[in-house]
Scaffold this motif. Sequence first.
Motif, PDB file in Angstrom:
ATOM      1  N   GLY A 193     -46.831  31.345  61.604  1.00  0.00           N
ATOM      2  CA  GLY A 193     -48.061  31.540  60.547  1.00  0.00           C
ATOM      3  C   GLY A 193     -49.319  31.565  61.120  1.00  0.00           C
ATOM      4  O   GLY A 193     -50.158  32.229  60.648  1.00  0.00           O
ATOM      5  N   SER A 194     -49.662  30.869  62.359  1.00  0.00           N
ATOM      6  CA  SER A 194     -50.722  30.903  62.934  1.00  0.00           C
ATOM      7  C   SER A 194     -51.127  32.396  63.618  1.00  0.00           C
ATOM      8  O   SER A 194     -52.079  32.746  63.783  1.00  0.00           O
TER       9      SER A 194
ATOM     10  N   ARG B  92     -54.728  35.119  73.652  1.00  0.00           N
ATOM     11  CA  ARG B  92     -54.153  33.923  73.225  1.00  0.00           C
ATOM     12  C   ARG B  92     -53.028  34.247  72.376  1.00  0.00           C
ATOM     13  O   ARG B  92     -51.984  33.730  72.237  1.00  0.00           O
ATOM     14  N   LEU B  93     -52.948  35.489  71.585  1.00  0.00           N
ATOM     15  CA  LEU B  93     -51.845  35.816  70.813  1.00  0.00           C
ATOM     16  C   LEU B  93     -50.704  36.425  71.771  1.00  0.00           C
ATOM     17  O   LEU B  93     -49.728  36.350  71.195  1.00  0.00           O
TER      18      LEU B  93
ATOM     19  N   SER C  68     -43.111  32.198  71.632  1.00  0.00           N
ATOM     20  CA  SER C  68     -42.192  32.243  70.580  1.00  0.00           C
ATOM     21  C   SER C  68     -40.951  32.907  70.840  1.00  0.00           C
ATOM     22  O   SER C  68     -39.632  32.452  70.228  1.00  0.00           O
ATOM     23  N   THR C  69     -40.956  34.098  71.527  1.00  0.00           N
ATOM     24  CA  THR C  69     -40.164  34.768  72.193  1.00  0.00           C
ATOM     25  C   THR C  69     -39.187  34.016  73.137  1.00  0.00           C
ATOM     26  O   THR C  69     -37.841  34.132  73.009  1.00  0.00           O
TER      27      THR C  69
ATOM     28  N   LEU D 106     -34.555  28.351  65.688  1.00  0.00           N
ATOM     29  CA  LEU D 106     -35.603  28.665  64.645  1.00  0.00           C
ATOM     30  C   LEU D 106     -35.958  27.346  64.046  1.00  0.00           C
ATOM     31  O   LEU D 106     -35.017  26.605  63.324  1.00  0.00           O
ATOM     32  N   SER D 107     -37.022  26.847  64.255  1.00  0.00           N
ATOM     33  CA  SER D 107     -37.306  25.259  63.881  1.00  0.00           C
ATOM     34  C   SER D 107     -38.668  25.531  63.001  1.00  0.00           C
ATOM     35  O   SER D 107     -39.205  26.536  62.846  1.00  0.00           O
ATOM     36  N   SER D 108     -39.069  24.442  62.612  1.00  0.00           N
ATOM     37  CA  SER D 108     -40.345  24.163  61.725  1.00  0.00           C
ATOM     38  C   SER D 108     -41.431  24.620  62.425  1.00  0.00           C
ATOM     39  O   SER D 108     -42.488  25.131  62.315  1.00  0.00           O
ATOM     40  N   SER D 109     -41.494  24.137  63.872  1.00  0.00           N
ATOM     41  CA  SER D 109     -42.451  24.478  64.804  1.00  0.00           C
ATOM     42  C   SER D 109     -42.556  25.995  65.143  1.00  0.00           C
ATOM     43  O   SER D 109     -43.600  26.495  64.957  1.00  0.00           O
ATOM     44  N   THR D 110     -41.522  26.628  65.189  1.00  0.00           N
ATOM     45  CA  THR D 110     -41.505  27.985  65.214  1.00  0.00           C
ATOM     46  C   THR D 110     -42.203  28.523  64.371  1.00  0.00           C
ATOM     47  O   THR D 110     -42.739  29.763  64.280  1.00  0.00           O
TER      48      THR D 110
END
Length: 234
Positions: free
Chosen positions: A51-52, A28-29, A36-37, A42-46
């Motif tokens: 953080g997750s 999953r990681l 993400s790559t 660069l947004s708040s969701s990213t």
Amino acid sequence: MEGAGGNLSELYSSSKRLSMKVRDALERLERLEFTSTSSSSLSSSTAAVAGSSDDQATSIRRDINQIQSLCADMDRLWRSIASKPQRDLWKRKVEQVSEEAESFRTSLDKYQSRRQKRMQEAQERAELLGRANGDSHVLRIFDEEAQAMESVRRSSRLLEDSFATGVAILSKYSEQRDHLKRAQRKALDVLNTLGLSNSLLRLIERRNRVDKWIKYAGMVLTIVVIFIFWRWTR
């Protein structure tokens, strides 16, 4: 010894469950890393994804430490088994779990190293973009210098072409002069043979001198035109 075997079985089952959990979490990681790559903004969701990822990496490392702790307990227990075949069997099982845990740790270390590198590159890009407005005049200077150098190269090529044309013209003049000299000598021989007057011969000589001055004037004019063109293109 049966108690040791029973404890080994329980510890082994616990270690295998943890191994499956860690394997799934690592997969999953990695999927999260790919997501993400692939995102270029660069947004708040990213930021939430980052953080997750940190939370999952911490949980995975904790599970790996627990697996290795179980391996240490199993390693102590299998040595106390009296039966050699059973002891060898448990030795292989414990080594397999230990190697798997070490492989998990290596994968997690590589993931965190890649993530750290990406974060550093993102920070460097942000710093470069932040300095872009202040350094724009430097870029303009470089662009103007590049254009000036290109203009100089074009002028140099034009000058070389003009010089080559001038040399070709002068070479043609030289060839024509040789032809005229040979023609003059032949004409003089013919005139002398015919016994023409000296006045006619002098007239021919004057005409030859005039042609010579015209030739020299043409050469000088060609050189002056080339020089003026070279000065104009600088």
